[in-house]
Design a protein around this motif. Structure first.
Motif, PDB file in Angstrom:
ATOM      1  N   SER A  66       8.535   1.165 -12.378  1.00 38.46           N
ATOM      2  CA  SER A  66       8.347   2.005 -13.392  1.00 38.46           C
ATOM      3  C   SER A  66       7.217   2.250 -14.039  1.00 38.46           C
ATOM      4  O   SER A  66       6.664   3.435 -14.547  1.00 38.46           O
ATOM      5  CB  SER A  66       9.353   1.806 -14.529  1.00 38.46           C
ATOM      6  OG  SER A  66       9.586   0.592 -15.041  1.00 38.46           O
ATOM      7  N   SER A  67       6.441   1.292 -14.346  1.00 37.51           N
ATOM      8  CA  SER A  67       5.252   1.112 -14.860  1.00 37.51           C
ATOM      9  C   SER A  67       4.136   1.530 -13.964  1.00 37.51           C
ATOM     10  O   SER A  67       2.964   1.866 -14.280  1.00 37.51           O
ATOM     11  CB  SER A  67       4.817  -0.560 -15.193  1.00 37.51           C
ATOM     12  OG  SER A  67       4.729  -1.385 -14.330  1.00 37.51           O
ATOM     13  N   LEU A  68       4.192   1.488 -12.718  1.00 34.66           N
ATOM     14  CA  LEU A  68       3.248   1.831 -11.702  1.00 34.66           C
ATOM     15  C   LEU A  68       3.042   3.458 -11.151  1.00 34.66           C
ATOM     16  O   LEU A  68       2.190   3.833 -10.614  1.00 34.66           O
ATOM     17  CB  LEU A  68       3.192   0.574 -10.608  1.00 34.66           C
ATOM     18  CG  LEU A  68       3.216  -0.535 -10.993  1.00 34.66           C
ATOM     19  CD1 LEU A  68       3.316  -1.373  -9.429  1.00 34.66           C
ATOM     20  CD2 LEU A  68       1.731  -0.740 -11.224  1.00 34.66           C
ATOM     21  N   LEU A  69       4.395   4.017 -11.172  1.00 36.48           N
ATOM     22  CA  LEU A  69       4.708   5.209 -10.300  1.00 36.48           C
ATOM     23  C   LEU A  69       4.016   6.240 -11.122  1.00 36.48           C
ATOM     24  O   LEU A  69       3.348   6.979 -10.107  1.00 36.48           O
ATOM     25  CB  LEU A  69       6.335   5.522 -10.603  1.00 36.48           C
ATOM     26  CG  LEU A  69       6.652   6.709  -9.876  1.00 36.48           C
ATOM     27  CD1 LEU A  69       6.059   6.456  -8.307  1.00 36.48           C
ATOM     28  CD2 LEU A  69       8.115   6.691  -9.918  1.00 36.48           C
ATOM     29  N   ALA A  70       3.664   6.384 -12.442  1.00 39.92           N
ATOM     30  CA  ALA A  70       2.830   7.479 -12.717  1.00 39.92           C
ATOM     31  C   ALA A  70       1.387   7.462 -12.139  1.00 39.92           C
ATOM     32  O   ALA A  70       0.809   8.371 -11.957  1.00 39.92           O
ATOM     33  CB  ALA A  70       2.590   7.376 -14.340  1.00 39.92           C
ATOM     34  N   LEU A  71       1.021   6.252 -12.127  1.00 39.12           N
ATOM     35  CA  LEU A  71      -0.426   6.016 -11.610  1.00 39.12           C
ATOM     36  C   LEU A  71      -0.471   6.278 -10.212  1.00 39.12           C
ATOM     37  O   LEU A  71      -1.386   7.093  -9.624  1.00 39.12           O
ATOM     38  CB  LEU A  71      -0.971   4.390 -12.018  1.00 39.12           C
ATOM     39  CG  LEU A  71      -0.870   4.166 -13.419  1.00 39.12           C
ATOM     40  CD1 LEU A  71      -1.172   2.623 -13.600  1.00 39.12           C
ATOM     41  CD2 LEU A  71      -2.244   4.894 -14.312  1.00 39.12           C
ATOM     42  N   THR A  72       0.251   5.850  -9.588  1.00 45.03           N
ATOM     43  CA  THR A  72       0.237   6.198  -7.984  1.00 45.03           C
ATOM     44  C   THR A  72       0.414   7.498  -7.669  1.00 45.03           C
ATOM     45  O   THR A  72       0.203   8.179  -6.680  1.00 45.03           O
ATOM     46  CB  THR A  72       1.440   5.288  -7.145  1.00 45.03           C
ATOM     47  OG1 THR A  72       2.665   5.409  -7.825  1.00 45.03           O
ATOM     48  CG2 THR A  72       0.898   3.572  -7.160  1.00 45.03           C
ATOM     49  N   ALA A  73       1.352   8.270  -8.538  1.00 48.25           N
ATOM     50  CA  ALA A  73       1.611   9.760  -8.246  1.00 48.25           C
ATOM     51  C   ALA A  73       0.301  10.347  -8.367  1.00 48.25           C
ATOM     52  O   ALA A  73      -0.026  11.466  -7.725  1.00 48.25           O
ATOM     53  CB  ALA A  73       2.735  10.107  -9.401  1.00 48.25           C
ATOM     54  N   VAL A  74      -0.399  10.399  -9.530  1.00 46.53           N
ATOM     55  CA  VAL A  74      -1.693  11.093  -9.765  1.00 46.53           C
ATOM     56  C   VAL A  74      -2.598  10.717  -8.685  1.00 46.53           C
ATOM     57  O   VAL A  74      -3.409  11.422  -7.929  1.00 46.53           O
ATOM     58  CB  VAL A  74      -2.243  10.612 -10.928  1.00 46.53           C
ATOM     59  CG1 VAL A  74      -3.808  11.317 -11.210  1.00 46.53           C
ATOM     60  CG2 VAL A  74      -1.539  10.909 -12.175  1.00 46.53           C
ATOM     61  N   THR A  75      -2.602   9.253  -8.028  1.00 42.37           N
ATOM     62  CA  THR A  75      -3.562   9.146  -7.004  1.00 42.37           C
ATOM     63  C   THR A  75      -2.920   9.749  -5.675  1.00 42.37           C
ATOM     64  O   THR A  75      -3.782  10.371  -4.924  1.00 42.37           O
ATOM     65  CB  THR A  75      -3.374   7.477  -6.524  1.00 42.37           C
ATOM     66  OG1 THR A  75      -3.815   6.701  -7.963  1.00 42.37           O
ATOM     67  CG2 THR A  75      -4.390   6.970  -5.641  1.00 42.37           C
ATOM     68  N   GLY A  76      -1.756   9.952  -5.553  1.00 42.84           N
ATOM     69  CA  GLY A  76      -1.219  10.742  -4.346  1.00 42.84           C
ATOM     70  C   GLY A  76      -1.886  12.192  -4.303  1.00 42.84           C
ATOM     71  O   GLY A  76      -2.091  12.728  -3.409  1.00 42.84           O
ATOM     72  N   LEU A  77      -1.810  12.897  -5.506  1.00 41.97           N
ATOM     73  CA  LEU A  77      -2.203  14.379  -5.758  1.00 41.97           C
ATOM     74  C   LEU A  77      -3.447  14.418  -5.643  1.00 41.97           C
ATOM     75  O   LEU A  77      -3.859  15.240  -4.512  1.00 41.97           O
ATOM     76  CB  LEU A  77      -1.817  14.735  -7.380  1.00 41.97           C
ATOM     77  CG  LEU A  77      -2.130  15.968  -7.539  1.00 41.97           C
ATOM     78  CD1 LEU A  77      -1.583  17.068  -6.908  1.00 41.97           C
ATOM     79  CD2 LEU A  77      -2.046  16.000  -9.024  1.00 41.97           C
ATOM     80  N   ALA A  78      -4.522  13.541  -6.027  1.00 38.02           N
ATOM     81  CA  ALA A  78      -5.921  13.486  -5.673  1.00 38.02           C
ATOM     82  C   ALA A  78      -6.188  13.244  -4.201  1.00 38.02           C
ATOM     83  O   ALA A  78      -6.965  14.141  -3.592  1.00 38.02           O
ATOM     84  CB  ALA A  78      -6.641  12.493  -6.488  1.00 38.02           C
ATOM     85  N   LEU A  79      -5.472  12.541  -3.838  1.00 33.12           N
ATOM     86  CA  LEU A  79      -5.705  12.095  -2.031  1.00 33.12           C
ATOM     87  C   LEU A  79      -5.320  13.558  -1.244  1.00 33.12           C
ATOM     88  O   LEU A  79      -5.872  13.811  -0.376  1.00 33.12           O
ATOM     89  CB  LEU A  79      -4.992  10.849  -1.732  1.00 33.12           C
ATOM     90  CG  LEU A  79      -5.526   9.710  -2.024  1.00 33.12           C
ATOM     91  CD1 LEU A  79      -4.282   8.444  -1.476  1.00 33.12           C
ATOM     92  CD2 LEU A  79      -6.743   9.515  -1.293  1.00 33.12           C
ATOM     93  N   GLY A  80      -4.188  14.133  -1.642  1.00 32.61           N
ATOM     94  CA  GLY A  80      -3.892  15.198  -0.879  1.00 32.61           C
ATOM     95  C   GLY A  80      -4.939  16.439  -0.953  1.00 32.61           C
ATOM     96  O   GLY A  80      -5.229  17.071  -0.035  1.00 32.61           O
ATOM     97  N   ALA A  81      -5.375  16.713  -2.070  1.00 37.11           N
ATOM     98  CA  ALA A  81      -6.285  17.528  -2.492  1.00 37.11           C
ATOM     99  C   ALA A  81      -7.722  17.256  -1.517  1.00 37.11           C
ATOM    100  O   ALA A  81      -8.268  18.120  -1.148  1.00 37.11           O
ATOM    101  CB  ALA A  81      -6.766  17.724  -4.000  1.00 37.11           C
ATOM    102  N   LEU A  82      -8.023  16.011  -1.663  1.00 39.09           N
ATOM    103  CA  LEU A  82      -9.167  15.497  -0.956  1.00 39.09           C
ATOM    104  C   LEU A  82      -8.882  15.761   0.572  1.00 39.09           C
ATOM    105  O   LEU A  82      -9.797  16.196   1.183  1.00 39.09           O
ATOM    106  CB  LEU A  82      -9.422  13.953  -1.216  1.00 39.09           C
ATOM    107  CG  LEU A  82     -10.822  13.499  -0.688  1.00 39.09           C
ATOM    108  CD1 LEU A  82     -11.767  14.142  -1.213  1.00 39.09           C
ATOM    109  CD2 LEU A  82     -10.936  11.970  -0.853  1.00 39.09           C
ATOM    110  N   THR A  83      -7.710  15.471   1.017  1.00 41.02           N
ATOM    111  CA  THR A  83      -7.374  15.742   2.325  1.00 41.02           C
ATOM    112  C   THR A  83      -7.718  17.181   2.852  1.00 41.02           C
ATOM    113  O   THR A  83      -8.363  17.547   3.904  1.00 41.02           O
ATOM    114  CB  THR A  83      -6.073  15.389   2.673  1.00 41.02           C
ATOM    115  OG1 THR A  83      -5.823  13.842   2.369  1.00 41.02           O
ATOM    116  CG2 THR A  83      -5.511  15.862   4.247  1.00 41.02           C
TER     117      THR A  83
END
Length: 818
Positions: A332-349
């Motif tokens: 629960s304390s990590l999910l918000a951070l990894t979600a933003v990382t996933g969004l940025a990685l998708g846009a970069l892709t």
């Protein structure tokens, strides 16, 4: 471009743009389904494996996913681009051969690398499973590239989803039933690629010299492959390096597993971006840099990725506690951070995909800079606060890398692709996040709001009737792209011109739509003749294809005739166009192997489909359509029309100048008691090397082909049937179908065809191709298998009964493939 200009010059405009957008929906659907199944698989393994075993599995999965991410784009995307840009069959064949070479070679290298890395945290059996899965993923990506490059995106979506289903089923079997632990869970990745073997590319192995060596030495393809591998290797490394590091670094296993689970949930946008990229790549590869179509891709991604990120970032801890065991308390304390990382990685892709599409491999340097920033952020975060610091550092590094790459992209190509942002309000994402965050303490209320948000986003993406704004022409005119025509208007234009013989004035967009429908119904030549000035290129293309067909037919049947082997040509109208990729010849009983030997010097590649390996063979010459040699008029190894009776009633072909002798129409078979038609002489007629079925047999073969094979009747088949509907021919066909044991199914198929013809005659809308009811095909199969069983042909009856349902389901799916 005005309507007076040739439409053929823009014949790819409509299919290009619309196929990209609709294909993105299909691929995204498969990605979502596969993602859900993968999450179910991973969640199940958190229950079935202990924390240590799951950490090993997650690290091994990260390695497979990392290397597979390179394979998924290096081999298939290179092949897809080559197929999209190829100007000849030779170029396409060489691209396929090159993809096979690089797939095998790359798979061996990748398997060695992941085996070496995985040996640091796994045992020998697990290392072998990871290496085997990696190699097989590389090899089977050739099939994915073939489907992507030919824009058979629905089939690719089905295969992708089937891979996830098979992995889930096999993995749970290995772990829960066989007790193979993390080794079995990873071995499932190797088994799951089996569906791709059924969609392997069809290409020609022949040609002058040594085609495989020539393909391996193609410098242009090597440059493209190395460029794609370099770019996607960096993107894949960014997507997986944190998961691998957290498994290797000295930390609490519970914290490492929590981080890996949070990454699993937060990377949904990355999978979505990959789906959009796969669908848009062929269309983007035919365009100049900065095309507005890239904005369509970016907008499609953001409209779903933003709300999904908001939902993931605000997921209540109470809900996560239900989903994960107690060992994953830090999710629960990590999910918000990894979600933003996933969004940025998708846009970069997506931005990397835009560069790949125009061979801009110079973007590797800023991408490597972004990777350095990302790894620096991970290392700094780890040093500052362990796993939580790594999540913060990874998020900051990814967002910074995306910003740098976006600035470089905008400076180089302008803001054309970034116009997709203007279709997405920049106000509602923070409002949505704030609203969900306020509801987070109230789990039920948050869950209802999250489901609503997700459904609305998915409805916009999958259900909303929207068309691309970027256009479809390879090089858009300054005035902008034409709007896609209405599908129904395009079908009506085709029907008026081809079926009713009443061509009417039409705009470019409407005529392009009619051409797309005509291609699906194999009547593009007839449409081109109705609009000779505007579709002159299409007419020339069809005339060339028809000429190759007649040449190959004459050459192959002449060789067979010289060997004393008569043939019956089925499913072909010699008086019209022929644009199909192969033609069908039936040879007498017991002469099949001899016929293949007689054509040994004519074809360059021989292929058999595994379900019909004992009854049909495809012989491919160097150019032009291939010859299908049949031992009977059969489908999937189940004969429908007896071969001896087919030959006994056949009449001479006419070489393409009309139908010639139409044979018996009064219920008699026209034989002289010798088993062959009395007017065929030596079985070939005067100067013609083939026979054709009599009218009643032709009628039944068209109907049987629809019933037992395609589940549809396209417009070319309806035109062929219309010429055979005299009462004596229909009555004779009914008697023969009853003799063969499928009279009821044949009657229903004929009724469907007649109903469609009546509507076409009245100018009413008709779906083209015309679908046959599934129940009709199933009943025909049951009726025919019962007839075979009554005739003592138990094995053939069992074969038809066992294959009918899966074949009908498969054909029902493939019928919708663009």
């Amino acid at each position: 471009m005005t309507s007076a200009q040739p439409v053929a010059a823009r014949s790819e405009a409509l299919p290009d743009a619309v196929t990209a957008v609709r294909g993105a929906r299909w691929i995204a659907t498969a990605a979502v389904a596969a993602g859900v199944l993968n999450y179910v698989y991973a969640l199940a393994l958190t229950r079935l494996l202990d924390v240590s075993a799951y950490a090993t599995f997650a690290a091994g999965q990260g390695l497979v996913v990392c290397t597979a991410a390179v394979a998924v784009v290096t081999v298939p995307w290179m092949l897809a681009q080559a197929l999209a840009r190829a100007r000849s069959e030779a170029e396409r064949a060489e691209a396929v051969r090159f993809a096979v070479v690089t797939g095998v070679a790359g798979g061996l290298v990748a398997a060695l690398v992941v085996g070496t890395v995985s040996a640091q945290f796994a045992g020998a059996a697990t290392v072998a499973a990871i290496s085997a899965a990696t190699f097989l993923i590389y090899v089977t990506r050739v099939s994915a590239g073939w489907l992507q490059g030919t824009e058979r995106l629905r089939t690719l979506a089905v295969v992708t989803a089937a891979e996830a289903v098979l992995k889930l089923a096999v993995g749970l079997l290995f772990v829960s039933v066989l007790g193979l632990g993390e080794t079995g869970a990873l071995a499932a990745f190797a088994v799951a690629v089996v569906p791709y073997f059924f969609c392997r590319p069809r290409h020609r192995h022949g040609g002058r010299g040594r085609p495989w060596l020539a393909a391996a030495g193609n410098r242009a393809l090597w440059r493209r492959a190395v460029g794609v591998a370099s770019l996607q290797g960096v993107v894949a490394l960014m997507a997986a390096v944190d998961v691998i590091l957290v498994a290797i670094l000295p930390t609490d296993r519970s914290a490492a597993a929590s981080y890996q689970a949070a990454v699993m949930l937060g990377r949904v946008p990355l999978f979505l971006a990959g789906a959009v990229s796969i669908a848009f790549l062929p269309a983007l590869s035919r365009r100049r840099a900065g095309t507005p179509l890239a904005g369509d891709a970016l907008r499609m991604y953001l409209m779903v990725a933003l709300p999904m990120t908001a939902v993931a970032a605000t997921t209540p801890a109470a809900l996560l506690d239900v989903l994960f065991p107690s060992g994953y308390a830090r999710v629960s304390s990590l999910l918000a951070l990894t979600a933003v990382t996933g969004l940025a990685l998708g846009a970069l892709t997506l931005l990397v995909t835009f560069c790949q599409a125009v061979n801009d491999y110079a973007c590797l340097l800023p991408l490597l800079t972004g990777l350095l920033l990302y790894v620096t952020g991970l290392a700094a975060g780890w040093s500052a606060d362990g796993v939580f610091g790594m999540a913060v550092g990874g998020m900051c590094g990814t967002v910074t890398a995306l910003a740098l790459f976006a600035v470089r992209h905008a400076r180089r190509y302008g803001f054309g692709p970034l116009k997709g942002l203007f279709g997405v309000s920049l106000l509602w994402p923070p409002v949505l996040v704030a609203a969900l965050a306020l509801l987070r303490p109230h789990t039920v209320a948050w869950l209802l709001a999250a489901v609503t948000v997700t459904v609305l986003a998915l409805w916009w993406f999958f259900g909303r009737r929207s068309e691309p704004t970027g256009g479809g022409a390879p090089e858009p005119a300054a005035s902008g792209p034409a709007a896609p025509p209405d599908e129904e208007r395009s079908v009506r234009l085709l029907v008026d011109a081809v079926w009713r013989g009443r061509p009417r004035p039409a705009g470019d967009a409407e005529l392009l739509g009619a051409l797309a429908v005509a291609r699906r119904n194999q009547v593009e030549g007839l449409l081109a003749r109705a609009y000779p000035d505007r579709l002159a290129d299409i007419r020339a293309e069809v005339d060339a294809a028809t000429g190759l067909f007649r040449r190959n037919l004459a050459e192959s049947t002449a060789l067979l005739r010289s060997a004393g082997i008569p043939t019956v040509l089925i499913k072909a109208d010699l008086s019209g166009d022929y644009v199909y990729g192969n033609f069908d010849l039936v040879v007498p009983t017991g002469r099949w192997q001899q016929a293949q030997e007689a054509l040994a010097g004519w074809y360059v590649h021989r292929e058999r489909y595994w379900l019909e390996r004992s009854s049909k063979v495809l012989l491919e010459p160097a150019t032009g359509p291939s010859a299908h040699l049949h031992i009977a008029v059969s489908w999937f190894g189940v004969p429908v029309v007896p071969t001896d009776r087919l030959f006994a009633r056949a009449v001479p072909g006419d070489g393409g100048n009309g139908h010639g002798n139409t044979g018996s129409t009064d219920g008699t078979d026209g034989t002289d008691g010798t088993g062959y038609s009395s007017n065929t002489g030596n079985g070939h007629g005067d100067g013609v090397g083939w026979l054709v079925p009599c009218p009643a047999d032709r009628l039944r073969i068209w109907l049987a082909h629809a019933l037992f094979q395609n589940l549809t009747l396209d417009l070319s088949e309806l035109l062929a049937l219309r010429e055979l509907l005299s009462p004596p021919v229909v009555a004779e066909a009914r008697r023969e179908a009853a003799r063969e044991g499928w009279s009821a199914g044949g009657a229903r198929a004929l009724a469907t065809a007649l109903a469609a013809m009546e509507r076409l005659d009245r100018g009413e809308p008709v779906p083209l191709p015309v679908p046959l009811p599934v129940a009709t095909s199933l009943r025909a199969g049951a009726e025919h298998s019962g007839h075979l069983l009554g005739a003592g042909r138990v094995r053939t009856a069992a074969r038809e009964a066992s294959l009918r349902v899966p074949l009908v389901v498969t054909k029902r799916v493939r019928r919708r493939v663009p």
